[in-house]
Design an enzyme around this catalytic site. Structure first.
Site, PDB file in Angstrom:
ATOM      1  N   ASP A 278       0.874  -1.162   0.000  1.00 28.29           N
ATOM      2  CA  ASP A 278       0.000   0.000   0.000  1.00 28.29           C
ATOM      3  C   ASP A 278       0.919   1.223   0.000  1.00 28.29           C
ATOM      4  OD1 ASP A 278      -2.052   1.792   0.043  1.00 28.29           O
ATOM      5  OD2 ASP A 278      -3.184   0.805   1.644  1.00 28.29           O
TER       6      ASP A 278
HETATM    7  C1  BGC Z   1      -4.954   3.416   0.042  1.00 28.07           C
HETATM    8  C2  BGC Z   1      -5.065   2.480  -1.148  1.00 28.07           C
HETATM    9  C3  BGC Z   1      -4.891   3.228  -2.430  1.00 28.07           C
HETATM   10  C4  BGC Z   1      -3.553   3.947  -2.394  1.00 28.07           C
HETATM   11  C5  BGC Z   1      -3.265   4.744  -3.645  1.00 28.07           C
HETATM   12  C6  BGC Z   1      -3.716   4.260  -0.031  1.00 28.07           C
HETATM   13  O1  BGC Z   1      -3.756   5.264   0.918  1.00 28.07           O
HETATM   14  O2  BGC Z   1      -4.978   2.683   1.238  1.00 28.07           O
HETATM   15  O3  BGC Z   1      -6.314   1.828  -1.125  1.00 28.07           O
HETATM   16  O4  BGC Z   1      -4.992   2.378  -3.518  1.00 28.07           O
HETATM   17  O5  BGC Z   1      -3.538   4.853  -1.299  1.00 28.07           O
HETATM   18  O6  BGC Z   1      -4.102   5.821  -3.754  1.00 28.07           O
END
Ligand code: BGC
Length: 751
Positions: A278
């Site tokens: 993530d």
């Molecule tokens: C989120 C993800 C997301 C990523 C990119 C993160 O903060 O938890 O779900 O895909 O950011 O935006």
């Protein structure tokens, strides 16, 4: 030969021919299956060979260069070998707008708006794998038009606490429902040329302190409740991407968790795609590299120079790097890169508008409908007061999390106006100020603190001290008193439910409880529409509402779908994917005081999540899991099973008759739960094991068949560290919700 003999002979002949044809079809099916396996096998072998050849030509620097983000949403390929970079897109409910290469700042283009798809719990309320497939198809088509390879979605964690910030993104509190939708979504995406990245693996069930919290959980709860959606998406749908979650599990961050990534995901489930972190969720170089992370996103803090050095000094073997590159190439060679032409094209098509309309119209849940007040009778209700900020609010963006720059979003008010035209007089009053990001900052929510402040989510004592805006109240009372009926728009908005912070309570924000009480004094004829992605405290609103619906954050066509349900053009058929508790303290993690928490989240309720808790502890919810009424009536009859006793490899086939006894053609979601008894192991009171959405015309009936593999009744045996089947009785409970069981049938499970 007399006539009768000739007749018998020809019947024999037909029978023999049929038997022969049947055998031939069976044989052909097997041959085709065998051929498919061979073709797939040789494709795989062909791909593996190509991957080996490519890797053999790469320098170590080129390999490591593929293992981290180059911009916020890309990771590199190797140009000289014709390997294109990977382009990612959020996900999960619309293709995100273009951002500056190295920041979260939007580029503010005029060509990157997309369709806003209903958010996770809305899709889940359809209880339809087919709808999830269509949803995935629409998302993939938009991703491809925008040149993206991998969609960062679906988001498939279990909704453990009602207040979880991402409940609206996630599907359900139930593993089977979540798994079926995950499979539909992933297949829809991958059948249409894009890769799906299931997230957030695993146990990201709260947003407060999500980057540090360590989940302490039994293997049984993890295997039976939290992992099944991920497992099904990998094993059944062949998901190509997995995003490691922010939190820790059993002491290790998910992006460096050997148990989750190497042992379960790859060794047990056979995952062959790529694992990405993530965003900024990587915490180490050697541990993460050895524990199964393939790509650090974004940036290169750990998987850039530091990884190169670790290979050179022998802490990370080069074979590990080769495996990571192979995992990425397996995805890269499956998904055709898109030539960068105009870079970005408009993507939201009328066909996608139709998909989101279909999903939205099947997701709306009718909670109650006293005296059949719905569908609206416009002859009886000429003047309708529409009260509440949520009637005019758009929900594509908000909070600090996933958002969609929607090409369009029809609000409930716009749709109602357009669809009632001169048939009704709609009078609008805002009633309350929608919770805004300023309230959020004032309440300190960005630090995961308490949400307070006027217009915010006030806890009981704060709420009594605060006041409704006097002008808005006066206006609301004026329109309500002059109307035949009040349509009250309650619920949350995307500032209330957001990534990065859980809610501190379930109370309806902006003093909506006080407002409806005031409105009821001047006009008790109230229908409440609850706009929400998560459980809210409806106990007060419920008392003042004759009818009540949940209409979710329902996408670009959400307003149209809601208006059609209110007006009866669409018969409601959505079912709750989670429980609405009477009080927050009734729900498991709150009852056991394991939430709120800070550094450790003890999942003390174990497998008793959601309705499994409420049913086993005999706590009445306000509205139960699976609940959802219709404008028609359904009767269930004649339950039958193909046998009375079943062995481990059998499939329980259940049939029954479903009759539509009302005057609307409609769809019903039939649900089958299992209650185990006479077992040594403890099971929840009931568990969902099968469901189906069935269309039945008014006055007609259909025979429904549900199949439950006996293997799906297995539990995780902590001692054997494996799945095990308990012999004993199994009551099959067939119903229209988890608390409205219409038929039961007992069978026995034998070893
Ligand atoms: C989120 C993800 C997301 C990523 C990119 C993160 O903060 O938890 O779900 O895909 O950011 O935006």
């Amino acid at each position: 030969m007399n006539l009768e003999e000739r007749r018998l002979l020809s019947i024999d002949f037909i029978n023999y021919t049929l038997v022969f044809l049947n055998a031939y079809i069976c044989y052909m099916k097997k041959t085709i299956f065998f051929l498919c396996v061979c073709v797939l096998g040789s494709c795989n072998a062909g791909m593996d060979k190509k991957i080996d050849e490519l890797i053999a030509q790469m320098t170590l620097e080129e390999k490591v260069d593929m293992l981290h983000g180059h911009t916020m949403f890309t990771s590199a390929g190797v140009e000289r070998l014709g390997i294109a970079p990977m382009k990612y897109a959020d996900g999960p409910f619309g293709i995100r707008e273009e951002l500056e290469p190295n920041s979260w700042m939007p580029l503010r283009l005029t060509t990157d708006s997309a369709t806003f798809f209903p958010t996770g719990s809305a899709l889940a309320a359809t209880w339809s794998e087919e709808m999830a497939w269509l949803y995935g198809k629409g998302m993939a088509e938009e991703a491809r038009t925008r040149g993206k390879d991998m969609i960062l979605g679906p988001a498939i964690n279990i909704q453990r606490i009602p207040t979880g910030g991402r409940t609206y993104e996630y599907f359900s509190e139930d593993p089977l429902l979540s798994a079926r939708l995950a499979v539909g979504y992933v297949r829809g995406v991958q059948d249409n040329g894009a890769a799906a990245c299931i997230k957030h693996y695993a146990l990201n069930n709260q947003e407060n302190n999500r980057g540090m919290v360590d989940v302490v959980i039994s293997q049984r709860a993890m295997r039976e409740i939290y992992l099944p959606p991920f497992r099904a998406a990998v094993e059944e749908a062949g998901a190509l991407g997995v995003m490691a979650a922010y939190n820790k599990v059993a002491g290790s961050w998910c992006a460096e968790n050997d148990m989750l990534l190497n042992k379960i995901l790859r060794d047990e489930w056979g995952f062959r795609g790529m694992v990405i972190s993530d965003w900024y969720g990587t915490h180490s170089t050697v541990k993460a590299a050895l524990s199964g992370l393939d790509v650090e996103m974004p940036g290169n803090n750990f998987f850039g120079q530091a990884l190169l050095d670790s290979v050179r000094n022998g802490s990370v073997p080069e074979e590990v790097i080769d495996q990571k590159v192979a995992n990425i190439l397996r995805v890269r060679l499956t998904i055709d890169p898109i030539e960068e032409t105009s870079h970005i094209n408009p993507v939201s098509t009328p066909e996608h508008g139709q998909i989101v309309y279909e999903v939205a119209s099947k997701s709306i849940v009718l909670l109650k409908n006293e005296s059949n007040l719905l569908p609206l009778d416009l002859d009886q209700n000429k003047t309708i007061a529409v009260i509440g900020d949520n009637a005019i609010r758009k929900n594509a963006t908000g909070g600090i999390g996933a958002g969609v720059k929607a090409r369009y979003e029809i609000t409930p008010m716009e749709a109602l106006q357009q669809k009632t035209r001169d048939r009704a007089n709609l009078v609008f009053a805002r009633g309350y100020k929608g919770f805004s990001w300023r309230d959020r900052v004032r309440g300190g929510v960005l630090g995961g603190e308490v949400l307070t402040g006027t217009g915010g989510m006030l806890s009981g004592s704060d709420a009594s001290a605060a006041q409704l805006d006097p002008d808005l109240l006066a206006e609301a009372l004026e329109v309500a008193s002059g109307a035949d009926l009040v349509l009250f728009f309650a619920g949350n908005n995307r500032e209330v439910e957001t990534e990065g912070a859980d809610r501190t309570n379930m109370i309806l924000p902006s003093l909506q409880d006080e407002l409806i009480r005031e409105i009821a004094r001047v006009n008790p004829n109230i229908i409440t529409v609850v706009v929400t992605g998560a459980p809210v405290d409806l106990s007060n609103v419920d008392q003042y509402s004759k009818a009540m619906l949940v209409s979710w954050f329902n996408g670009s066509e959400g307003g149209n779908a809601l208006a059609d349900v209110l007006l009866g053009t669409v018969v409601p058929s959505g079912k709750l994917p989670f429980t609405f508790p009477v009080r927050l303290e009734d729900s498991p993690a709150y009852a056991l005081k394991t939430y709120p928490n800070f550094d450790k989240a003890h999942y003390a309720e174990d497998i008793f999540v959601g309705y499994r808790w409420f049913d086993s502890r005999k706590i009445d919810p306000l509205y139960p899991f699976g609940h959802g009424l219709s404008y028609t009536g359904f009767t269930y009859s004649l339950p039958q099973t193909n046998k009375d006793q079943y062995r481990p490899n059998d499939v329980i086939t259940v049939t029954f008759r479903l009759e539509n006894t009302g005057s609307f053609n409609a769809e019903e979601v039939v649900q089958l739960y299992i209650h185990r008894s006479g077992t040594k192991v403890e099971f929840p009171e009931k568990e969902l094991k099968a469901f189906r959405r069935i269309q039945v015309d008014a006055g007609k009936s259909k025979k429904v068949t549900l199949k439950i593999p006996v293997s799906s009744l297995r539990h995780w045996d902590e001692t054997a560290r494996d799945w095990a089947l308990e012999p004993g009785r199994a009551d099959l409970l067939i119903g229209t919700s988890s608390r409205d069981i219409r038929l039961t049938k007992r069978v026995t499970i034998l070893l």
